[in-house]
Motif scaffolding. Structure first.
Motif, PDB file in Angstrom:
ATOM      1  N   PHE A 129       0.834  -1.191   0.000  1.00 41.94           N
ATOM      2  CA  PHE A 129       0.000   0.000   0.000  1.00 41.94           C
ATOM      3  C   PHE A 129       0.872   1.244   0.000  1.00 41.94           C
ATOM      4  N   ALA A 130       0.549   2.179  -0.870  1.00 44.68           N
ATOM      5  CA  ALA A 130       1.249   3.472  -0.909  1.00 44.68           C
ATOM      6  C   ALA A 130       0.229   4.570  -0.658  1.00 44.68           C
ATOM      7  N   PRO A 131       0.488   5.450   0.295  1.00 37.06           N
ATOM      8  CA  PRO A 131      -0.450   6.544   0.539  1.00 37.06           C
ATOM      9  C   PRO A 131      -0.334   7.613  -0.541  1.00 37.06           C
ATOM     10  N   ALA A 132      -1.352   8.430  -0.625  1.00 36.16           N
ATOM     11  CA  ALA A 132      -1.250   9.645  -1.436  1.00 36.16           C
ATOM     12  C   ALA A 132      -0.728  10.750  -0.531  1.00 36.16           C
ATOM     13  N   LEU A 133       0.077  11.634  -1.082  1.00 37.52           N
ATOM     14  CA  LEU A 133       0.616  12.728  -0.281  1.00 37.52           C
ATOM     15  C   LEU A 133      -0.518  13.700   0.063  1.00 37.52           C
ATOM     16  N   PRO A 134      -0.742  13.955   1.344  1.00 34.80           N
ATOM     17  CA  PRO A 134      -1.797  14.912   1.706  1.00 34.80           C
ATOM     18  C   PRO A 134      -1.474  16.307   1.168  1.00 34.80           C
ATOM     19  N   LEU A 135      -2.412  16.894   0.442  1.00 31.17           N
ATOM     20  CA  LEU A 135      -2.202  18.208  -0.152  1.00 31.17           C
ATOM     21  C   LEU A 135      -3.173  19.219   0.448  1.00 31.17           C
ATOM     22  N   ALA A 136      -2.700  20.444   0.605  1.00 34.24           N
ATOM     23  CA  ALA A 136      -3.556  21.492   1.157  1.00 34.24           C
ATOM     24  C   ALA A 136      -4.706  21.801   0.209  1.00 34.24           C
ATOM     25  N   GLU A 137      -4.428  21.775  -1.099  1.00 38.74           N
ATOM     26  CA  GLU A 137      -5.463  22.072  -2.092  1.00 38.74           C
ATOM     27  C   GLU A 137      -5.315  21.148  -3.299  1.00 38.74           C
ATOM     28  N   VAL A 138      -6.429  20.611  -3.732  1.00 43.51           N
ATOM     29  CA  VAL A 138      -6.480  19.867  -4.995  1.00 43.51           C
ATOM     30  C   VAL A 138      -7.205  20.766  -5.985  1.00 43.51           C
ATOM     31  N   PHE A 139      -6.472  21.245  -6.971  1.00 40.94           N
ATOM     32  CA  PHE A 139      -7.006  22.241  -7.902  1.00 40.94           C
ATOM     33  C   PHE A 139      -7.842  21.594  -8.993  1.00 40.94           C
ATOM     34  N   ASP A 140      -7.360  20.466  -9.528  1.00 36.11           N
ATOM     35  CA  ASP A 140      -8.058  19.782 -10.624  1.00 36.11           C
ATOM     36  C   ASP A 140      -7.572  18.336 -10.688  1.00 36.11           C
ATOM     37  N   PRO A 141      -8.422  17.364 -10.312  1.00 35.32           N
ATOM     38  CA  PRO A 141      -7.986  15.963 -10.300  1.00 35.32           C
ATOM     39  C   PRO A 141      -7.977  15.275 -11.666  1.00 35.32           C
ATOM     40  N   THR A 142      -8.387  15.985 -12.729  1.00 35.03           N
ATOM     41  CA  THR A 142      -8.410  15.390 -14.069  1.00 35.03           C
ATOM     42  C   THR A 142      -7.015  14.878 -14.444  1.00 35.03           C
ATOM     43  N   PHE A 165      -0.461   8.904 -12.787  1.00 31.86           N
ATOM     44  CA  PHE A 165       0.016   7.801 -11.941  1.00 31.86           C
ATOM     45  C   PHE A 165       0.515   6.646 -12.810  1.00 31.86           C
ATOM     46  N   ALA A 166      -0.281   6.253 -13.806  1.00 34.53           N
ATOM     47  CA  ALA A 166       0.092   5.138 -14.685  1.00 34.53           C
ATOM     48  C   ALA A 166       1.359   5.449 -15.468  1.00 34.53           C
ATOM     49  N   GLY A 167       1.482   6.697 -15.940  1.00 31.02           N
ATOM     50  CA  GLY A 167       2.675   7.089 -16.679  1.00 31.02           C
ATOM     51  C   GLY A 167       3.919   7.061 -15.810  1.00 31.02           C
ATOM     52  N   GLY A 168       3.783   7.490 -14.558  1.00 27.98           N
ATOM     53  CA  GLY A 168       4.904   7.430 -13.634  1.00 27.98           C
ATOM     54  C   GLY A 168       5.285   6.000 -13.292  1.00 27.98           C
ATOM     55  N   PHE A 169       4.278   5.166 -13.084  1.00 27.84           N
ATOM     56  CA  PHE A 169       4.481   3.745 -12.784  1.00 27.84           C
ATOM     57  C   PHE A 169       5.246   3.057 -13.916  1.00 27.84           C
ATOM     58  N   CYS A 170       4.751   3.237 -15.150  1.00 25.60           N
ATOM     59  CA  CYS A 170       5.383   2.588 -16.308  1.00 25.60           C
ATOM     60  C   CYS A 170       6.737   3.211 -16.626  1.00 25.60           C
ATOM     61  N   GLY A 171       6.829   4.535 -16.495  1.00 25.70           N
ATOM     62  CA  GLY A 171       8.089   5.222 -16.789  1.00 25.70           C
ATOM     63  C   GLY A 171       9.218   4.759 -15.889  1.00 25.70           C
ATOM     64  N   ASN A 210       8.369   0.577  -5.684  1.00 28.61           N
ATOM     65  CA  ASN A 210       8.968   1.885  -5.978  1.00 28.61           C
ATOM     66  C   ASN A 210       8.198   2.606  -7.075  1.00 28.61           C
ATOM     67  N   ALA A 211       7.772   1.848  -8.089  1.00 28.92           N
ATOM     68  CA  ALA A 211       7.030   2.439  -9.208  1.00 28.92           C
ATOM     69  C   ALA A 211       5.702   3.036  -8.740  1.00 28.92           C
ATOM     70  N   ILE A 212       5.059   2.375  -7.783  1.00 31.17           N
ATOM     71  CA  ILE A 212       3.807   2.883  -7.216  1.00 31.17           C
ATOM     72  C   ILE A 212       4.056   4.232  -6.532  1.00 31.17           C
ATOM     73  N   ILE A 213       5.164   4.320  -5.795  1.00 31.38           N
ATOM     74  CA  ILE A 213       5.506   5.571  -5.107  1.00 31.38           C
ATOM     75  C   ILE A 213       5.779   6.679  -6.127  1.00 31.38           C
ATOM     76  N   TYR A 214       6.542   6.352  -7.171  1.00 27.77           N
ATOM     77  CA  TYR A 214       6.827   7.351  -8.209  1.00 27.77           C
ATOM     78  C   TYR A 214       5.541   7.812  -8.896  1.00 27.77           C
ATOM     79  N   GLY A 215       4.640   6.866  -9.180  1.00 31.45           N
ATOM     80  CA  GLY A 215       3.373   7.228  -9.799  1.00 31.45           C
ATOM     81  C   GLY A 215       2.545   8.134  -8.908  1.00 31.45           C
ATOM     82  N   SER A 216       2.471   7.802  -7.624  1.00 31.81           N
ATOM     83  CA  SER A 216       1.725   8.622  -6.667  1.00 31.81           C
ATOM     84  C   SER A 216       2.347  10.005  -6.535  1.00 31.81           C
ATOM     85  N   ASN A 217       3.675  10.046  -6.544  1.00 33.67           N
ATOM     86  CA  ASN A 217       4.394  11.307  -6.429  1.00 33.67           C
ATOM     87  C   ASN A 217       4.043  12.244  -7.589  1.00 33.67           C
TER      88      ASN A 217
END
Length: 308
Positions: free
Chosen positions: A221-234, A240-246, A261-268
């Motif tokens: 399980f990888a958490p999402a980084l808590p953000l003060a504001e989410v401007f646009d989730p589109t 995430f998928a591009g980061g995972f595969c990249g 590690n790929a999951i963390i990079y994708g979430s990041n």
């Protein structure tokens, strides 16, 4: 250098959130996947279709990021796929206002010869028959095939989806989609059922609540980084998928341990995507910013505990 082939939409979006609204801006799964993967300095090719109204400046921007767009067909007689949506105050739900398939309606992907031997293939959220046609064009079996899908295809093309799932290694879907595909409410049981459909690895995205990776009896399980504001989730899921595969293409290691590690990079990377409208944040993102936020992820999740 390891090649990544990404197949998805390159599109126009018009988005409204509690923070504001946009006219037509660059969007589409192929765009987000390509921009995320570009952070890893790998050879990434995008296969898609656009219309005569698509901006040449957007293609040039992608090329400047190292994204190969030879596989992006330009239909001079058509218009680019367009989606418009409005997000609710919680940013977790949205209403689709307009969907215009345009050139996507008759899209038949053609993989450039230079990417038919790609080590990793990311099949973006398209009709399962379209996804299968891409695999049919590969000259050899990729090291890893990753597939994204959604409820819509489960509703109208379930048999075709089951057929292509037998040919992929990883599926990335959200928790609602995992429950619909498997018929199981428990995500652990859902992953077990989806494993039996073909994919060795199941990635279940939970938005602001992180992501889960399943492989047989192993879980991560990888958490999402808590953000003060989410401007646009589109596009966060595609980023995430591009980061995972990249990351997997960069490291050329598709083991379960490296997928963590790929999951963390994708979430990041997804945490950056939501900070501005559309692809804007991903276009300006620097490697230094990515590394600094990775440190924040590490501090968020790393701890010492006495097990004695």
């Amino acid at each position: 250098m390891s090649k990544l082939l990404a197949v998805g939409t390159v599109a126009f979006d018009a988005i409204e959130t509690p923070f504001g609204k946009t006219d037509k801006i660059l969007g589409g799964s192929g765009s987000y996947i390509g921009l995320a993967a570009s952070q890893f300095g790998i050879e990434t090719g995008v296969v898609s279709v656009v219309g005569a109204d698509f901006l040449e400046s957007d293609l040039k921007m992608m090329n400047a990021k190292g994204i190969n767009t030879d596989g992006v067909e330009i239909d001079k007689d058509g218009k680019t796929f367009f989606w418009s949506g409005k997000y609710h105050n919680d940013m977790n739900s949205r209403d689709t206002l307009i969907t215009e398939l345009n050139v996507l309606e008759t899209f038949t992907p053609v993989v450039p010869n230079s990417f038919k031997d790609s080590a990793i293939v990311m099949l973006g959220n398209l009709h399962p028959l379209t996804q299968a046609s891409v695999l049919d064009q590969m000259t050899e079996r990729p090291k890893l095939v990753v597939l994204d899908t959604m409820n819509f295809w489960m509703d109208i093309a379930l048999d075709e989806l089951h057929a292509v799932l037998k040919r992929v290694d990883v599926i990335t879907i959200n928790d609602e989609e995992a429950r619909q595909l498997s018929g199981e409410y428990s995500l652990v049981n859902a992953a077990k059922k989806i494993h039996k459909m073909g994919p060795k690895y199941v990635v279940i995205k939970k938005g602001e609540h992180g992501a889960l990776l399943f492989n047989e009896d192993k879980m991560f399980f990888a958490p999402a980084l808590p953000l003060a504001e989410v401007f646009d989730p589109t596009g966060a899921g595609d980023t995430f998928a591009g980061g995972f595969c990249g990351y997997l293409a960069k490291t050329q290691d598709i083991s379960f341990e490296n997928m963590k590690n790929a999951i963390i990079y994708g979430s990041n990377l997804a945490s950056f995507c939501v900070e501005k409208f559309g692809t804007e944040r991903m276009q300006e993102l620097t490697l230094a910013e990515v590394k600094n936020r990775l440190k924040a992820f590490k501090e968020l999740t790393q701890f010492d505990i006495d097990l004695s």
